[in-house]
Scaffold this motif. Structure first.
Motif, short mmCIF file in Angstrom:
data_model
loop_
_atom_site.label_atom_id
_atom_site.label_comp_id
_atom_site.label_asym_id
_atom_site.label_seq_id
_atom_site.Cartn_x
_atom_site.Cartn_y
_atom_site.Cartn_z
N SER A 134 -11.43 -10.29 -2.59
CA SER A 134 -12.43 -9.56 -3.37
C SER A 134 -13.70 -10.38 -3.56
N VAL A 135 -13.55 -11.68 -3.82
CA VAL A 135 -14.73 -12.54 -3.99
C VAL A 135 -15.57 -12.55 -2.71
N LEU A 136 -14.92 -12.71 -1.57
CA LEU A 136 -15.66 -12.75 -0.31
C LEU A 136 -16.34 -11.41 -0.02
N ARG A 137 -15.65 -10.32 -0.37
CA ARG A 137 -16.23 -8.99 -0.13
C ARG A 137 -17.43 -8.75 -1.04
N GLN A 138 -17.28 -9.03 -2.33
CA GLN A 138 -18.31 -8.69 -3.31
C GLN A 138 -19.50 -9.64 -3.27
N GLU A 139 -19.23 -10.94 -3.03
CA GLU A 139 -20.31 -11.91 -3.10
C GLU A 139 -20.93 -12.23 -1.74
N HIS A 140 -20.19 -11.94 -0.64
CA HIS A 140 -20.68 -12.33 0.67
C HIS A 140 -20.62 -11.20 1.70
N GLY A 141 -20.13 -10.01 1.28
CA GLY A 141 -20.05 -8.89 2.20
C GLY A 141 -19.12 -9.12 3.36
N LEU A 142 -18.09 -9.92 3.15
CA LEU A 142 -17.19 -10.34 4.22
C LEU A 142 -15.80 -9.76 4.00
N GLU A 143 -15.26 -9.11 5.03
CA GLU A 143 -13.91 -8.56 4.97
C GLU A 143 -12.92 -9.58 5.54
N ALA A 144 -12.00 -10.02 4.71
CA ALA A 144 -10.99 -11.00 5.12
C ALA A 144 -9.63 -10.33 5.15
N ALA A 145 -8.77 -10.82 6.02
CA ALA A 145 -7.40 -10.31 6.11
C ALA A 145 -6.50 -11.10 5.16
N LEU A 146 -5.49 -10.44 4.62
CA LEU A 146 -4.57 -11.07 3.68
C LEU A 146 -3.39 -11.68 4.42
N VAL A 147 -3.11 -12.95 4.14
CA VAL A 147 -1.89 -13.61 4.63
C VAL A 147 -1.21 -14.23 3.42
N HIS A 148 0.10 -14.24 3.43
CA HIS A 148 0.82 -14.76 2.28
C HIS A 148 1.28 -16.19 2.50
N ASN A 149 1.47 -16.87 1.38
CA ASN A 149 2.22 -18.11 1.40
C ASN A 149 3.71 -17.79 1.45
N GLY A 150 4.53 -18.81 1.42
CA GLY A 150 5.97 -18.60 1.43
C GLY A 150 6.67 -19.69 0.66
N VAL A 151 7.97 -19.64 0.65
CA VAL A 151 8.76 -20.69 0.02
C VAL A 151 10.04 -20.87 0.82
N ASP A 152 10.45 -22.11 1.01
CA ASP A 152 11.67 -22.44 1.73
C ASP A 152 12.81 -22.49 0.72
N THR A 153 13.59 -21.41 0.63
CA THR A 153 14.65 -21.34 -0.38
C THR A 153 15.88 -22.15 0.00
N LEU A 154 15.90 -22.74 1.18
CA LEU A 154 16.96 -23.69 1.50
C LEU A 154 16.61 -25.07 0.94
N ARG A 155 15.35 -25.41 1.04
CA ARG A 155 14.91 -26.71 0.52
C ARG A 155 14.80 -26.69 -1.00
N TYR A 156 14.22 -25.63 -1.54
CA TYR A 156 14.05 -25.51 -2.98
C TYR A 156 15.15 -24.59 -3.52
N SER A 157 16.08 -25.18 -4.23
CA SER A 157 17.29 -24.47 -4.65
C SER A 157 17.70 -24.94 -6.03
N ARG A 158 18.43 -24.08 -6.74
CA ARG A 158 18.99 -24.45 -8.04
C ARG A 158 20.16 -25.42 -7.91
N VAL A 159 20.74 -25.52 -6.74
CA VAL A 159 21.95 -26.31 -6.55
C VAL A 159 21.62 -27.80 -6.63
N PRO A 160 22.22 -28.54 -7.55
CA PRO A 160 21.93 -29.98 -7.67
C PRO A 160 22.33 -30.75 -6.42
N GLU A 161 21.64 -31.86 -6.20
CA GLU A 161 21.96 -32.74 -5.08
C GLU A 161 22.28 -34.13 -5.62
N PRO A 162 23.02 -34.93 -4.86
CA PRO A 162 23.41 -36.26 -5.34
C PRO A 162 22.25 -37.15 -5.74
#
Length: 412
Positions: free
Chosen positions: A162-190
């Motif tokens: 929205s900032v790029l569109r409103q302030e610079h007239g530029l249309e940008a495509a949306l890409v998401h971040n992610g999360v590695d749920t194998l690395r980041y887990s509730r399960v305690p490690e030693p």
């Protein structure tokens, strides 16, 4: 039609440093996911002598030699733009070819814009994570040129679209971040207890000493000073509480804000250091982050400005509740069941949220150990797939005579 529209893409991902900042983490996670999807990825970043990325990558890495970071930020940015430009040019002159040159920040983008202006590349992709304000007009000009000169612009949130569109007239495509749920887990490690002890962290809420965690160091954008002021209030009710501030390896100069923070901390009389009320670790080993999230009773991220807030997903996947600002981009992907909201401009609101999140932590500990729905909605493989589709659209448009590099509504 080019083979790149169907087969593996040759992709260069450029990031501004090797330090564990949000945009750099995004670059490395995206590179790994693209590599695992079968694409040929090379990651490029400037590095001083002896520096390396904070985690290994399965794909090729090119560290671009630069001198020590100057205290003159304009001088430092200009030097890094030139170094990246020379390095990429060297690769091109050696016969290496890329289907996509993708800069994750204004430094890499300006280097690629210089090569484009010299007729040495046909265009490049740029991701805008967030925009900053700089007093130096040259830094502001570089920031703006970094996305206006790009052939294809991506954003990690609708806020910055929205900032790029409103302030610079530029249309940008949306890409998401992610999360590695194998690395980041509730399960305690030693290693969890060792990590706690190494960084001087207290026992936790179950022992009457709740631990609040901030990630990103002492910065105005992170709102660290107001968090400290809220923590000072919290200590009156919870005298065993601890605030741990980790990370902060930024290229930007935050000296004035750090001085304000330090003066407030000193005036509070709170003890500082391992095992004390306030722990400021600086950069920590990347391998420690999952354990640090699990150690915390809450992650505090009442930022005044964010691109996305990657660590929020990492904390939630680790079973750690979060306090975040009731502003975009957080409001784009979180709801009342995912977080505890705070007004980032109000110390009292942040303090109330800190009290409230501890209640949420107590009830959340009884829940199943599966990651929350919001974490399952965001994955790096899905982000890589989205990027590849946009890269191919960009590549296809480049092959059309006199084509403008705009995206169809279905891709934007």
């Amino acid at each position: 039609m080019s083979e790149a529209l169907h087969g593996a893409l040759r992709i260069a991902l450029l990031t501004h440093s090797v330090n564990p900042r949000g945009g750099v983490v995004h670059t490395l996670e995206l590179a790994q996911a693209l590599h695992q999807a079968g694409h040929r990825v090379t990651v490029m970043a400037p590095a001083t002598a002896g520096q390396a990325f904070f985690r290994p990558l399965p794909c090729p890495v090119e560290l671009i030699p630069v001198g020590p970071a100057s205290r003159d930020m304009t001088e430092m940015v200009g030097a890094r733009i030139q170094a990246i430009e020379r390095h990429v040019l060297g690769w091109l002159e050696a016969g290496h070819a890329f289907d996509v040159l993708h800069a994750q920040d204004a430094i890499g983008a300006n280097a690629l814009a210089n090569l484009r202006d010299r007729g040495l590349i046909s265009g490049f992709v740029r991701t805008v994570h967030h925009l900053d304000h700089f007093d130096d007009p040259r830094l502001m000009a570089w920031q703006t040129r970094g996305f206006l000169a790009a052939s294809q612009v991506l954003c990690v949130s609708r806020l910055w679209q929205s900032v790029l569109r409103q302030e610079h007239g530029l249309e940008a495509a949306l890409v998401h971040n992610g999360v590695d749920t194998l690395r980041y887990s509730r399960v305690p490690e030693p290693c969890d207890q060792q990590v706690r002890q190494r960084h001087g962290l207290v026992a936790g809420q179950a022992h009457g000493a709740p631990l609040f965690l901030m990630v990103g160091g002492v910065e105005e954008r992170k709102n660290t000073l107001r968090v400290l002021e809220a923590f000072i209030q919290i200590r009156h009710d919870l005298p065993g509480a601890q605030l741990a501030i980790v990370g902060g390896a930024s290229l930007l100069n935050h000296d004035d804000y750090v001085q304000q923070f330090s003066a407030t901390l000193q005036a509070s009389g709170l003890p500082i250091g391992p095992g004390q009320a306030v722990v400021i670790t600086g950069a920590v080993p990347d391998r420690d982050m999952p354990a640090l999230f699990r150690a915390a009773d809450a992650l505090l991220m009442p930022s005044v400005r964010e691109g996305f807030g990657l660590v929020v997903l990492e904390a939630l996947a680790s079973g750690t509740p979060v306090v975040v600002s009731r502003i975009a981009p957080f409001t784009e992907y979180l709801d009342d069941t995912d977080c505890t909201w705070a007004d980032p401009m109000s110390v009292a609101s942040i303090a109330r949220a800190m009290h409230e999140v501890l209640k949420h932590k107590a009830s959340a500990d009884t829940l199943a150990r599966e990651p929350p729905d919001v974490c399952r909605r965001f994955s790096w493989p899905a982000s890589a797939q989205r990027h590849a589709a946009l890269y191919r659209a960009f590549h296809s448009l480049r092959e059309l005579p006199h084509a403008r590099h705009a995206l169809s509504p279905s891709l934007a």
